[in-house]
Design a protein around this motif. Structure first.
Motif, PDB file in Angstrom:
ATOM      1  N   ILE A   1     -10.652   5.864  -0.774  1.00 61.90           N
ATOM      2  CA  ILE A   1     -11.513   6.859  -0.137  1.00 61.90           C
ATOM      3  C   ILE A   1     -10.624   7.845   0.608  1.00 61.90           C
ATOM      4  CG2 ILE A   1     -13.382   7.227   1.511  1.00 61.90           C
ATOM      5  CD1 ILE A   1     -14.108   4.227   1.062  1.00 61.90           C
ATOM      6  N   ASN A   2     -10.784   9.121   0.290  1.00 61.15           N
ATOM      7  CA  ASN A   2      -9.985  10.174   0.927  1.00 61.15           C
ATOM      8  C   ASN A   2      -8.490   9.870   0.886  1.00 61.15           C
ATOM      9  OD1 ASN A   2     -12.310  11.664   1.596  1.00 61.15           O
ATOM     10  ND2 ASN A   2     -12.570  10.519   3.485  1.00 61.15           N
ATOM     11  N   GLY A   3      -8.020   9.337  -0.232  1.00 55.96           N
ATOM     12  CA  GLY A   3      -6.607   9.068  -0.419  1.00 55.96           C
ATOM     13  C   GLY A   3      -6.099   7.791   0.242  1.00 55.96           C
ATOM     14  N   ILE A   4      -7.009   6.985   0.816  1.00 55.81           N
ATOM     15  CA  ILE A   4      -6.627   5.737   1.480  1.00 55.81           C
ATOM     16  C   ILE A   4      -7.186   4.566   0.682  1.00 55.81           C
ATOM     17  CG2 ILE A   4      -6.818   4.351   3.581  1.00 55.81           C
ATOM     18  CD1 ILE A   4      -7.236   7.023   5.096  1.00 55.81           C
ATOM     19  N   SER A   5      -6.339   3.575   0.417  1.00 51.58           N
ATOM     20  CA  SER A   5      -6.766   2.383  -0.317  1.00 51.58           C
ATOM     21  C   SER A   5      -7.318   1.340   0.652  1.00 51.58           C
ATOM     22  CB  SER A   5      -5.600   1.772  -1.086  1.00 51.58           C
ATOM     23  OG  SER A   5      -5.164   2.654  -2.090  1.00 51.58           O
ATOM     24  N   TYR A   6      -8.423   0.721   0.236  1.00 52.43           N
ATOM     25  CA  TYR A   6      -9.058  -0.344   1.015  1.00 52.43           C
ATOM     26  C   TYR A   6      -9.262  -1.561   0.120  1.00 52.43           C
ATOM     27  CZ  TYR A   6     -10.333   3.221   4.470  1.00 52.43           C
ATOM     28  OH  TYR A   6     -10.305   4.220   5.409  1.00 52.43           O
ATOM     29  N   LEU A   7      -9.129  -2.746   0.712  1.00 54.31           N
ATOM     30  CA  LEU A   7      -9.396  -3.999   0.012  1.00 54.31           C
ATOM     31  C   LEU A   7     -10.502  -4.744   0.742  1.00 54.31           C
ATOM     32  CD1 LEU A   7      -5.785  -5.419  -0.518  1.00 54.31           C
ATOM     33  CD2 LEU A   7      -7.167  -4.143  -2.164  1.00 54.31           C
ATOM     34  N   LEU A   8     -11.423  -5.322  -0.010  1.00 62.63           N
ATOM     35  CA  LEU A   8     -12.411  -6.243   0.525  1.00 62.63           C
ATOM     36  C   LEU A   8     -11.917  -7.626   0.169  1.00 62.63           C
ATOM     37  CD1 LEU A   8     -15.183  -6.743   1.867  1.00 62.63           C
ATOM     38  CD2 LEU A   8     -16.177  -6.670  -0.430  1.00 62.63           C
ATOM     39  N   VAL A   9     -11.598  -8.433   1.185  1.00 63.40           N
ATOM     40  CA  VAL A   9     -10.988  -9.738   0.951  1.00 63.40           C
ATOM     41  C   VAL A   9     -11.773 -10.835   1.658  1.00 63.40           C
ATOM     42  CG1 VAL A   9      -8.682  -8.727   0.714  1.00 63.40           C
ATOM     43  CG2 VAL A   9      -9.417  -9.580   2.941  1.00 63.40           C
ATOM     44  N   THR A  10     -11.521 -12.074   1.215  1.00 59.39           N
ATOM     45  CA  THR A  10     -12.100 -13.248   1.844  1.00 59.39           C
ATOM     46  C   THR A  10     -11.071 -14.370   1.798  1.00 59.39           C
ATOM     47  OG1 THR A  10     -14.017 -14.727   1.847  1.00 59.39           O
ATOM     48  CG2 THR A  10     -13.197 -14.024  -0.296  1.00 59.39           C
ATOM     49  N   GLU A  11     -11.220 -15.331   2.708  1.00 62.73           N
ATOM     50  CA  GLU A  11     -10.255 -16.431   2.769  1.00 62.73           C
ATOM     51  C   GLU A  11     -10.552 -17.522   1.751  1.00 62.73           C
ATOM     52  OE1 GLU A  11     -10.687 -17.392   6.914  1.00 62.73           O
ATOM     53  OE2 GLU A  11      -8.944 -16.193   7.429  1.00 62.73           O
ATOM     54  N   SER A  12     -11.786 -17.574   1.230  1.00 65.09           N
ATOM     55  CA  SER A  12     -12.140 -18.605   0.255  1.00 65.09           C
ATOM     56  C   SER A  12     -13.139 -18.053  -0.747  1.00 65.09           C
ATOM     57  CB  SER A  12     -12.715 -19.847   0.946  1.00 65.09           C
ATOM     58  OG  SER A  12     -14.038 -19.609   1.361  1.00 65.09           O
ATOM     59  N   GLU A  13     -13.369 -18.812  -1.798  1.00 65.81           N
ATOM     60  CA  GLU A  13     -14.329 -18.395  -2.814  1.00 65.81           C
ATOM     61  C   GLU A  13     -15.740 -18.902  -2.511  1.00 65.81           C
ATOM     62  OE1 GLU A  13     -12.285 -17.896  -6.967  1.00 65.81           O
ATOM     63  OE2 GLU A  13     -11.692 -19.830  -6.116  1.00 65.81           O
TER      64      GLU A  13
END
Length: 86
Positions: A25-37
């Motif tokens: 978004i607007n040249g910035i990378s973002y990750l959606l992460v979690t510690e477990s499945e």
């Protein structure tokens, strides 16, 4: 789901997260992460703060409420079949 190791700046012990989704978004990378499945696991949004030419990416937790809400809404759209609460 891809699992990625991060090394915190203030600690040399790696932390592993599962990457649920990524976006730019607007040249910035973002990750959606979690510690477990696990379906009830907490999700976090990480922001790439590395500079051009850095050999490795540097990520920080998104803590600004407005930014968190905006990026969270994008991830919610991308993962419409997943219930995400921030």
């Amino acid at each position: 789901m891809e699992k990625v190791e991060f090394i915190p700046v203030d600690d040399d012990k790696p932390v592993s997260f599962f990457v649920l989704e990524e976006t730019r978004i607007n040249g910035i990378s973002y990750l959606l992460v979690t510690e477990s499945e696990d379906d009830e696991a907490k999700a976090y949004i990480l922001k790439d703060t590395s500079k051009d030419g850095d050999s490795q990416a540097q990520y920080e937790f998104v803590e600004d409420d407005d930014e968190l809400e905006m990026v969270g809404a994008i991830f919610a759209e991308l993962l419409e079949d997943v219930d995400i609460e921030f």
